[in-house]
Design a protein around this motif. Structure first.
Motif, PDB file in Angstrom:
ATOM      1  N   ASN A 267      -7.845  -5.599   0.403  1.00 47.91           N
ATOM      2  CA  ASN A 267      -8.390  -4.267   0.624  1.00 47.91           C
ATOM      3  C   ASN A 267      -7.759  -3.596   1.833  1.00 47.91           C
ATOM      4  O   ASN A 267      -7.394  -4.262   2.796  1.00 47.91           O
ATOM      5  CB  ASN A 267      -9.909  -4.327   0.896  1.00 47.91           C
ATOM      6  CG  ASN A 267     -10.715  -4.749  -0.306  1.00 47.91           C
ATOM      7  OD1 ASN A 267     -10.541  -4.226  -1.400  1.00 47.91           O
ATOM      8  ND2 ASN A 267     -11.595  -5.708  -0.097  1.00 47.91           N
TER       9      ASN A 267
ATOM     10  N   TYR B 168       0.836  -1.207   0.000  1.00 41.18           N
ATOM     11  CA  TYR B 168       0.000   0.000   0.000  1.00 41.18           C
ATOM     12  C   TYR B 168       0.867   1.251   0.000  1.00 41.18           C
ATOM     13  O   TYR B 168       0.615   2.197  -0.761  1.00 41.18           O
ATOM     14  CB  TYR B 168      -0.933  -0.017   1.208  1.00 41.18           C
ATOM     15  CG  TYR B 168      -1.844   1.187   1.309  1.00 41.18           C
ATOM     16  CD1 TYR B 168      -2.653   1.565   0.247  1.00 41.18           C
ATOM     17  CD2 TYR B 168      -1.891   1.954   2.470  1.00 41.18           C
ATOM     18  CE1 TYR B 168      -3.497   2.663   0.341  1.00 41.18           C
ATOM     19  CE2 TYR B 168      -2.728   3.044   2.576  1.00 41.18           C
ATOM     20  CZ  TYR B 168      -3.528   3.399   1.506  1.00 41.18           C
ATOM     21  OH  TYR B 168      -4.355   4.505   1.603  1.00 41.18           O
TER      22      TYR B 168
ATOM     23  N   ALA C 149      -7.742   1.471  -0.745  1.00 40.80           N
ATOM     24  CA  ALA C 149      -6.996   0.482  -1.523  1.00 40.80           C
ATOM     25  C   ALA C 149      -7.915  -0.694  -1.791  1.00 40.80           C
ATOM     26  O   ALA C 149      -8.045  -1.609  -0.972  1.00 40.80           O
ATOM     27  CB  ALA C 149      -5.748   0.038  -0.770  1.00 40.80           C
TER      28      ALA C 149
ATOM     29  N   TYR D  38      -6.058   5.497   4.091  1.00 36.12           N
ATOM     30  CA  TYR D  38      -7.025   4.807   3.240  1.00 36.12           C
ATOM     31  C   TYR D  38      -8.424   5.411   3.331  1.00 36.12           C
ATOM     32  O   TYR D  38      -9.306   5.043   2.552  1.00 36.12           O
ATOM     33  CB  TYR D  38      -7.014   3.290   3.437  1.00 36.12           C
ATOM     34  CG  TYR D  38      -7.318   2.695   4.779  1.00 36.12           C
ATOM     35  CD1 TYR D  38      -8.546   2.857   5.407  1.00 36.12           C
ATOM     36  CD2 TYR D  38      -6.368   1.877   5.406  1.00 36.12           C
ATOM     37  CE1 TYR D  38      -8.825   2.256   6.613  1.00 36.12           C
ATOM     38  CE2 TYR D  38      -6.633   1.263   6.629  1.00 36.12           C
ATOM     39  CZ  TYR D  38      -7.867   1.460   7.223  1.00 36.12           C
ATOM     40  OH  TYR D  38      -8.141   0.858   8.430  1.00 36.12           O
TER      41      TYR D  38
ATOM     42  N   TRP E 239       2.281   1.625  -3.396  1.00 36.63           N
ATOM     43  CA  TRP E 239       1.237   2.086  -4.313  1.00 36.63           C
ATOM     44  C   TRP E 239       1.048   3.597  -4.203  1.00 36.63           C
ATOM     45  O   TRP E 239       0.976   4.298  -5.225  1.00 36.63           O
ATOM     46  CB  TRP E 239      -0.061   1.346  -3.994  1.00 36.63           C
ATOM     47  CG  TRP E 239      -1.233   1.642  -4.874  1.00 36.63           C
ATOM     48  CD1 TRP E 239      -1.337   1.454  -6.225  1.00 36.63           C
ATOM     49  CD2 TRP E 239      -2.506   2.155  -4.447  1.00 36.63           C
ATOM     50  NE1 TRP E 239      -2.582   1.817  -6.673  1.00 36.63           N
ATOM     51  CE2 TRP E 239      -3.327   2.244  -5.601  1.00 36.63           C
ATOM     52  CE3 TRP E 239      -3.030   2.534  -3.221  1.00 36.63           C
ATOM     53  CZ2 TRP E 239      -4.638   2.700  -5.550  1.00 36.63           C
ATOM     54  CZ3 TRP E 239      -4.344   2.983  -3.170  1.00 36.63           C
ATOM     55  CH2 TRP E 239      -5.138   3.069  -4.323  1.00 36.63           C
TER      56      TRP E 239
ATOM     57  N   PHE F  32      -5.938  -0.795  -6.666  1.00 37.11           N
ATOM     58  CA  PHE F  32      -4.933  -1.421  -5.812  1.00 37.11           C
ATOM     59  C   PHE F  32      -4.707  -2.885  -6.188  1.00 37.11           C
ATOM     60  O   PHE F  32      -3.569  -3.358  -6.232  1.00 37.11           O
ATOM     61  CB  PHE F  32      -5.346  -1.308  -4.345  1.00 37.11           C
ATOM     62  CG  PHE F  32      -4.356  -1.888  -3.372  1.00 37.11           C
ATOM     63  CD1 PHE F  32      -3.069  -1.381  -3.273  1.00 37.11           C
ATOM     64  CD2 PHE F  32      -4.703  -2.948  -2.540  1.00 37.11           C
ATOM     65  CE1 PHE F  32      -2.147  -1.906  -2.370  1.00 37.11           C
ATOM     66  CE2 PHE F  32      -3.797  -3.478  -1.630  1.00 37.11           C
ATOM     67  CZ  PHE F  32      -2.511  -2.958  -1.552  1.00 37.11           C
TER      68      PHE F  32
ATOM     69  N   THR G 229     -10.315   1.054  -6.893  1.00 38.10           N
ATOM     70  CA  THR G 229      -9.360   2.162  -6.984  1.00 38.10           C
ATOM     71  C   THR G 229      -8.057   1.764  -7.671  1.00 38.10           C
ATOM     72  O   THR G 229      -7.159   2.595  -7.808  1.00 38.10           O
ATOM     73  CB  THR G 229      -9.028   2.701  -5.583  1.00 38.10           C
ATOM     74  OG1 THR G 229      -8.405   1.661  -4.805  1.00 38.10           O
ATOM     75  CG2 THR G 229     -10.277   3.207  -4.869  1.00 38.10           C
TER      76      THR G 229
ATOM     77  N   SER H 280      -9.491  -0.381   3.513  1.00 38.35           N
ATOM     78  CA  SER H 280     -10.516   0.652   3.401  1.00 38.35           C
ATOM     79  C   SER H 280     -11.344   0.675   4.670  1.00 38.35           C
ATOM     80  O   SER H 280     -11.312  -0.256   5.472  1.00 38.35           O
ATOM     81  CB  SER H 280     -11.424   0.385   2.188  1.00 38.35           C
ATOM     82  OG  SER H 280     -12.222  -0.750   2.428  1.00 38.35           O
TER      83      SER H 280
ATOM     84  N   TRP I 177      -7.422   7.628   0.326  1.00 39.53           N
ATOM     85  CA  TRP I 177      -7.106   6.841  -0.862  1.00 39.53           C
ATOM     86  C   TRP I 177      -7.367   5.361  -0.571  1.00 39.53           C
ATOM     87  O   TRP I 177      -6.440   4.610  -0.251  1.00 39.53           O
ATOM     88  CB  TRP I 177      -5.639   7.038  -1.267  1.00 39.53           C
ATOM     89  CG  TRP I 177      -5.321   8.456  -1.646  1.00 39.53           C
ATOM     90  CD1 TRP I 177      -5.749   9.136  -2.739  1.00 39.53           C
ATOM     91  CD2 TRP I 177      -4.495   9.368  -0.909  1.00 39.53           C
ATOM     92  NE1 TRP I 177      -5.247  10.421  -2.747  1.00 39.53           N
ATOM     93  CE2 TRP I 177      -4.471  10.593  -1.638  1.00 39.53           C
ATOM     94  CE3 TRP I 177      -3.763   9.281   0.284  1.00 39.53           C
ATOM     95  CZ2 TRP I 177      -3.754  11.703  -1.191  1.00 39.53           C
ATOM     96  CZ3 TRP I 177      -3.056  10.388   0.726  1.00 39.53           C
ATOM     97  CH2 TRP I 177      -3.056  11.579  -0.010  1.00 39.53           C
TER      98      TRP I 177
END
Length: 282
Positions: free
Chosen positions: A169, A67, A146, A141, A70, A152, A150, A171, A144
């Motif tokens: 995920n 993450y 993940a 998160y 990313w 990811f 989106t 989020s 943004w």
């Protein structure tokens, strides 16, 4: 896609010292409880130690590593502003009981007031990686998420992780959901090293965040860019070990607990580290 290091031994095969180190590591791992999976690779010559390296485990906080990569990769493309200030909060939060406390029938603790300050995205990533700080991860998160929607999951696929039919995920809706194997973790480490070597200020900054990461498990005599994960049935540690000839290590186990890990696990990890060093530094 980022290729994994070649999973083959050195061209001439193991030296006598390497063969002895490999046998000692095999023998020690056979004595350990539960499940232990290992992948260690020296990229310079492909020297590899693999034990059940494709076994999948709940990733826990290891997902914070890809993450972070990313986010920094998207920042390099102008899609994320790492200087953006992320809002904090003050709210009541539940206190989790350990499994032993739940089994003992202890009452649920009164929620505690938690205050999280405003932070820049850079500061939040440094805390998320360095201290595995969940509040900082939530700030990131929230802004943004993940998820597959989106991009990811596509990003994980670009690193060589087969995400077919799998959930990954970070989020508000899902928290941290997803599995990884040691083989996949080494692909993540490879991608991180590529970004660290990009010659950019962001590459050096992200490398420093991983060098600052706290963990009491993998133990080597060299600086390490690392991340660990701990939850029920998950106690993992992964690292780029900056020995004179650097190598990657991923150790996954089912020894974890959300509130308390058996102190003996540190000794297990210490022994595993020493035996891996004997092989990878030979």
């Amino acid at each position: 896609a980022t290729p994994a290091p070649a999973a083959t031994p050195a061209p001439e095969g193991d030296t006598p010292a390497q063969a002895a180190a490999r046998a000692a590591l095999d023998a020690y791992l056979d004595t350990l409880p539960g499940s232990v999976s290992v992948l260690a690779v020296r990229p310079s010559d492909g020297l590899t130690y693999a034990r059940d390296a494709d076994r999948s485990y709940y990733a826990a906080s290891l997902l914070k590593a890809p993450y972070a990569l990313w986010l920094y990769s998207r920042a390099a493309q102008g899609q994320v502003d790492l200087n953006e200030t992320l809002p904090g909060w003050t709210r009541l939060e539940e206190v989790l009981l350990s499994q032993e406390e739940q089994a003992a029938g202890l009452p649920t603790p009164t929620p505690q007031l938690a205050t999280v300050p405003d932070r820049t995205a850079r500061e939040a990533v440094a805390l998320m990686v360095g201290q595995s700080n969940n509040s900082a991860a939530e700030q990131l998160y929230t802004r943004w998420p993940a998820t597959a929607a989106t991009g990811f999951v596509d990003f994980l696929s670009s690193l060589g992780l087969d995400m077919t039919g799998r959930v990954a995920n970070l989020s508000l809706a899902t928290g941290m959901s997803g599995n990884l194997s040691p083989a996949e973790a080494v692909r993540v480490l490879t991608a991180l090293q590529t970004f660290f070597d990009s010659g950019t200020a962001d590459g050096e900054e992200l490398k420093q965040a991983f060098l600052n990461a706290r963990s009491n498990y993998l133990t080597f005599d060299w600086p390490m860019a690392r991340k660990y994960g701990n939850w029920i049935d998950a106690l993992h540690d992964i690292a780029i070990v900056y020995a004179p000839d650097p190598y990657y290590v991923a150790v996954f186990t089912d020894w974890g607990d959300p509130a308390k890990v058996d102190p003996q696990c540190k000794e297990y990890y210490r022994q595993i580290s020493a035996l891996l060093a004997a092989l990878l530094e030979s």
